[in-house]
Scaffold this motif. Structure first.
Motif, PDB file in Angstrom:
ATOM      1  N   LEU A   1       0.821  -1.210   0.000  1.00  0.00           N
ATOM      2  CA  LEU A   1       0.000   0.000   0.000  1.00  0.00           C
ATOM      3  C   LEU A   1       0.852   1.256   0.000  1.00  0.00           C
ATOM      4  O   LEU A   1       0.406   2.317  -0.444  1.00  0.00           O
ATOM      5  CB  LEU A   1      -0.951  -0.012   1.205  1.00  0.00           C
ATOM      6  CG  LEU A   1      -1.972  -1.158   1.225  1.00  0.00           C
ATOM      7  CD1 LEU A   1      -2.874  -1.053   2.451  1.00  0.00           C
ATOM      8  CD2 LEU A   1      -2.798  -1.173  -0.047  1.00  0.00           C
ATOM      9  N   GLY A   2       2.075   1.161   0.480  1.00  0.00           N
ATOM     10  CA  GLY A   2       2.966   2.314   0.448  1.00  0.00           C
ATOM     11  C   GLY A   2       3.414   2.681  -0.951  1.00  0.00           C
ATOM     12  O   GLY A   2       3.871   3.804  -1.197  1.00  0.00           O
TER      13      GLY A   2
ATOM     14  N   ALA B   1      -0.371 -15.459   3.387  1.00  0.00           N
ATOM     15  CA  ALA B   1      -0.708 -15.126   2.005  1.00  0.00           C
ATOM     16  C   ALA B   1      -1.980 -14.297   2.092  1.00  0.00           C
ATOM     17  O   ALA B   1      -3.053 -14.827   2.369  1.00  0.00           O
ATOM     18  CB  ALA B   1      -0.926 -16.387   1.173  1.00  0.00           C
ATOM     19  N   ALA B   2      -1.848 -13.003   1.885  1.00  0.00           N
ATOM     20  CA  ALA B   2      -2.967 -12.097   2.121  1.00  0.00           C
ATOM     21  C   ALA B   2      -3.315 -11.316   0.869  1.00  0.00           C
ATOM     22  O   ALA B   2      -2.445 -11.021   0.035  1.00  0.00           O
ATOM     23  CB  ALA B   2      -2.634 -11.137   3.261  1.00  0.00           C
ATOM     24  N   GLY B   3      -4.590 -10.960   0.753  1.00  0.00           N
ATOM     25  CA  GLY B   3      -5.027 -10.151  -0.373  1.00  0.00           C
ATOM     26  C   GLY B   3      -4.692 -10.816  -1.690  1.00  0.00           C
ATOM     27  O   GLY B   3      -4.926 -12.011  -1.895  1.00  0.00           O
TER      28      GLY B   3
ATOM     29  N   ASN C   1     -11.269  -5.329   4.539  1.00  0.00           N
ATOM     30  CA  ASN C   1     -10.790  -4.424   5.589  1.00  0.00           C
ATOM     31  C   ASN C   1     -10.468  -3.032   5.072  1.00  0.00           C
ATOM     32  O   ASN C   1     -10.336  -2.098   5.862  1.00  0.00           O
ATOM     33  CB  ASN C   1      -9.553  -5.020   6.259  1.00  0.00           C
ATOM     34  CG  ASN C   1      -9.842  -6.351   6.929  1.00  0.00           C
ATOM     35  OD1 ASN C   1     -10.947  -6.585   7.403  1.00  0.00           O
ATOM     36  ND2 ASN C   1      -8.844  -7.227   6.969  1.00  0.00           N
ATOM     37  N   ILE C   2     -10.319  -2.902   3.757  1.00  0.00           N
ATOM     38  CA  ILE C   2     -10.034  -1.578   3.189  1.00  0.00           C
ATOM     39  C   ILE C   2     -11.069  -1.211   2.116  1.00  0.00           C
ATOM     40  O   ILE C   2     -10.806  -0.382   1.244  1.00  0.00           O
ATOM     41  CB  ILE C   2      -8.607  -1.489   2.613  1.00  0.00           C
ATOM     42  CG1 ILE C   2      -8.336  -2.637   1.635  1.00  0.00           C
ATOM     43  CG2 ILE C   2      -7.580  -1.502   3.739  1.00  0.00           C
ATOM     44  CD1 ILE C   2      -6.975  -2.523   0.940  1.00  0.00           C
TER      45      ILE C   2
ATOM     46  N   THR D   1     -15.527 -11.317   5.728  1.00  0.00           N
ATOM     47  CA  THR D   1     -15.006 -11.140   7.088  1.00  0.00           C
ATOM     48  C   THR D   1     -13.533 -10.798   7.104  1.00  0.00           C
ATOM     49  O   THR D   1     -13.063 -10.120   8.022  1.00  0.00           O
ATOM     50  CB  THR D   1     -15.198 -12.418   7.929  1.00  0.00           C
ATOM     51  OG1 THR D   1     -14.371 -13.470   7.394  1.00  0.00           O
ATOM     52  CG2 THR D   1     -16.655 -12.863   7.932  1.00  0.00           C
ATOM     53  N   GLY D   2     -12.788 -11.276   6.120  1.00  0.00           N
ATOM     54  CA  GLY D   2     -11.337 -11.067   6.140  1.00  0.00           C
ATOM     55  C   GLY D   2     -10.648 -11.884   7.214  1.00  0.00           C
ATOM     56  O   GLY D   2      -9.484 -11.630   7.537  1.00  0.00           O
TER      57      GLY D   2
END
Length: 263
Positions: A67-68, A111-113, A139-140, A167-168
């Motif tokens: 995200l940065g 392992a996310a997103g 969540n975003i 739910t994430g």
């Protein structure tokens, strides 16, 4: 070729592609996308490479988008996320799913997103027992991209797909295996060994037939039984003329190990 965000090593016909930004949980930047695309060009273009293994460096597989690398703030300038999906994530997922070589993924941590859905785009997924899969988009305020909305209901059904996406909540590797989301959950200490063992098996196997198998199975969900039977017939005719088929039958009748060439 020297890379900054990934590592590419080739041994025994296997290309091991390692996402290598461990300080950022191997999250994707534009630079990483470009380097992964370059590595895939090499893998797809080298006939001596007959299988691929994708994994991550450090304590995680991939946390998705960094995200940065495309920071936003309330009241600030908006970012076109659709352009990012179209230019980077969609082509990456498509290449992994359609490559004419077996693609194994070894998930060594979170392992996310998009990182989770990139793993699911691979043909065979191993996961360390400590690994977790997280559809963190909710969540975003986003939707599961990188094929998430397509692959999740097909692998685990609508109810579980909705639960994961909305739910994430983290899904432990053992549960992912029980649900049929991944191929196998293994102890952390043997993840590298087990995944590379299968990659070597594929690399020495009848890769033309393996490629046809993955394409037929992946495409079967949008075809009728009659259509699939016809396609199977065409592929059986073509593969029946291959060197690998003749070698496989000869090895079986002669009670020896086959020596496949992928031709």
């Amino acid at each position: 070729m020297a890379y900054e965000t990934i590592e590419l090593a080739v041994e025994d016909g296997v290309a091991r592609l390692t996402l290598n930004r461990p300080d950022r949980l191997n999250s994707f930047t534009v630079k990483m996308h470009e380097e992964v695309a370059s590595a895939l060009d090499t893998i797809e273009g080298d006939a001596a490479i007959r299988a691929m293994l994708l994994t991550g460096a450090g304590r995680g597989f991939c946390a998705g988008q960094d995200l940065g690398d495309r920071a936003v703030a309330p009241g600030g300038e908006a970012v076109d996320l659709g352009a990012s999906v179209e230019k980077y994530y969609a082509p990456l997922v498509t290449r992994l799913a359609t490559m004419d070589k077996p693609v194994i993924c070894a998930v060594n941590g979170v392992a996310a997103g998009a990182g989770a859905n990139i793993a699911f785009a691979c043909d065979i997924v191993f996961a360390a027992r400590s690994a977790k899969f997280i559809q963190s988009f909710a969540n975003i305020g986003l939707i599961p991209d990188s094929g998430g909305t397509w692959v999740l209901p097909r692998l685990v059904g609508q109810a579980r797909a909705l639960g994961l996406a909305m739910t994430g909540d983290p899904l432990p590797a053992e549960t992912a295996e029980q649900w049929g989301l991944i191929w196998k959950c293994v102890d952390d200490a043997v993840l590298a060994e087990e995944s590379m063992k299968l990659a070597r098996k594929f690399a020495s196997g009848p890769t033309r037939g393996l490629a046809a198998t993955k394409h037929l199975i992946r495409g079967s969900m949008i075809k009728t039984l009659e259509e699939e039977l016809a396609i199977e017939g065409r592929w059986m005719r073509e593969l029946g003329y291959s060197d690998d088929y003749r070698e496989g039958v000869s090895a079986f009748t002669e009670k020896r190990a086959p020596k496949f060439t992928g031709r």
